[in-house]
Design a protein around this motif. Sequence first.
Motif, mmCIF file in Angstrom:
data_model
loop_
_atom_site.group_PDB
_atom_site.id
_atom_site.type_symbol
_atom_site.label_atom_id
_atom_site.label_comp_id
_atom_site.label_asym_id
_atom_site.label_seq_id
_atom_site.Cartn_x
_atom_site.Cartn_y
_atom_site.Cartn_z
ATOM 1 N N GLN A 182 39.502 40.753 33.085
ATOM 2 C CA GLN A 182 39.623 39.417 32.957
ATOM 3 C C GLN A 182 40.951 38.962 32.284
ATOM 4 O O GLN A 182 41.545 38.204 32.764
ATOM 5 C CB GLN A 182 38.358 38.604 32.550
ATOM 6 N N SER A 199 36.212 37.929 39.374
ATOM 7 C CA SER A 199 35.192 37.899 40.355
ATOM 8 C C SER A 199 34.116 36.826 39.978
ATOM 9 O O SER A 199 33.582 36.407 40.592
ATOM 10 C CB SER A 199 34.527 39.102 40.498
ATOM 11 N N THR A 200 34.097 36.274 38.776
ATOM 12 C CA THR A 200 33.025 35.525 38.178
ATOM 13 C C THR A 200 33.472 34.004 38.401
ATOM 14 O O THR A 200 32.716 32.934 37.970
ATOM 15 C CB THR A 200 32.521 35.884 36.920
ATOM 16 N N LEU A 201 34.753 33.711 38.713
ATOM 17 C CA LEU A 201 35.369 32.544 38.734
ATOM 18 C C LEU A 201 34.600 31.441 39.541
ATOM 19 O O LEU A 201 34.156 31.739 40.932
ATOM 20 C CB LEU A 201 36.607 32.583 39.140
ATOM 21 N N LEU A 224 36.837 36.272 45.275
ATOM 22 C CA LEU A 224 35.799 35.146 44.496
ATOM 23 C C LEU A 224 34.899 34.572 45.141
ATOM 24 O O LEU A 224 34.866 33.396 45.226
ATOM 25 C CB LEU A 224 36.911 34.161 43.683
ATOM 26 N N LEU A 271 33.198 31.264 44.133
ATOM 27 C CA LEU A 271 34.368 30.185 43.883
ATOM 28 C C LEU A 271 33.795 28.862 44.387
ATOM 29 O O LEU A 271 33.296 28.900 45.938
ATOM 30 C CB LEU A 271 35.542 30.550 44.690
#
Length: 247
Positions: A22, A86-88, A109, A112
């Motif tokens: 990240q 990926s956790t955005l 993403l 998102l």
Amino acid sequence: MELFFAALILAYLQSFVLSDSQGDALFALKLSMNISNNLLTDWNQNQVNPCTWSNVICDKSNNVFSVTLSGINCSGTLSPQIGALSTLTTLTLKGNGITGGIPKELGNLSNLTSLDLENNRLSGEIPSSLGELKKLQFLTLSRKQSQWSLLDSNNLSGQVPNRLFQLPKYNFTGNQLNCGGQNLHLCESYSSDSGDSHTSKIGITVGVVAGLAILFLFGGLLFFVYKGRLRGYKREIFVDVPGLSCL
Ligand SMILES: *[C@@H]1O[C@H](CO)[C@@H](O)[C@H](O)[C@H]1NC(C)=O
Ligand SMILES: *[C@@H]1O[C@H](CO)[C@@H](O)[C@H](O)[C@H]1NC(C)=O
Ligand SMILES: *[C@@H]1O[C@H](CO)[C@@H](O)[C@H](O)[C@H]1NC(C)=O
Ligand SMILES: *[C@@H]1O[C@H](CO)[C@@H](O)[C@H](O)[C@H]1NC(C)=O
Ligand SMILES: *[C@@H]1O[C@H](CO)[C@@H](O)[C@H](O)[C@H]1NC(C)=O
Ligand SMILES: *[C@@H]1O[C@H](CO)[C@@H](O)[C@H](O)[C@H]1NC(C)=O
């Protein structure tokens, strides 16, 4: 037991690897955007995770869920490494003068919900991968119509992926985009306050439910008061009747 500890250590290491990736992705973004060295000085790549960095917000498990950078006059591009975050859930990069294209990796993403790239200098097509973001609610790629910023703003072209017209809120105005296709769409979502009307609908529902609850409560109270009176009345009769029989 040993297996358990091994798994624990592995999970721990994995969290490190994830956190590092990240930080790496964010740092790559800072570099690619050509953000000057005297901005975002606390974006320090040697940290375990980027959760203490300014303009970055993480959840409880130290996963980045929001990045907001706006009004930075940079001239760089969007790094494809952004796809590693990926956790955005929220990415706001408006008004930064970002050039180049929208990386197709943004389609990675999957969580998102909000993407704001308004008032940059983006060009090229909207990658079809954006249409695969199932949770996306809000997408702005527009540019302000101003005679001064005409050369200085988003100039995306080509066809808007059809699925993006199903978003509750979108805005593609000011580009060279084709919002037509087979079904004609507006380049911005129909009502500018579609989000608000949704909340006001919730508001109405809450209001109705609360109203009904109060009505029931009040009705119940009335019922008990009435019943209580009735009982009192009956008692009066009960008292009166023997009196009458005595006469
Ligand atoms: C942004 O930076 C460019 C040079 O990189 C400069 O020409 C321009 O005036 C700046 N704009 C603003 C609004 O600061
Ligand atoms: C980055 O910004 C500097 C000035 O701040 C400029 O000279 C350089 O050309 C820019 N690089 C890119 C790739 O836009
Ligand atoms: C994006 O996802 C694809 C598979 O769907 C994967 O091959 C690729 O490495 C991912 N890219 C990034 C930047 O994470
Ligand atoms: C997306 O969000 C869900 C629910 O919040 C979570 O369970 C899942 O792990 C998230 N996916 C990624 C790639 O972060
Ligand atoms: C915008 O894009 C179109 C087509 O890609 C191009 O013809 C035009 O010159 C661009 N305009 C600006 C201001 O960059
Ligand atoms: C779309 O963006 C343009 C330019 O930024 C703005 O003027 C307009 O009000 C926006 N429309 C909606 C529905 O938000």
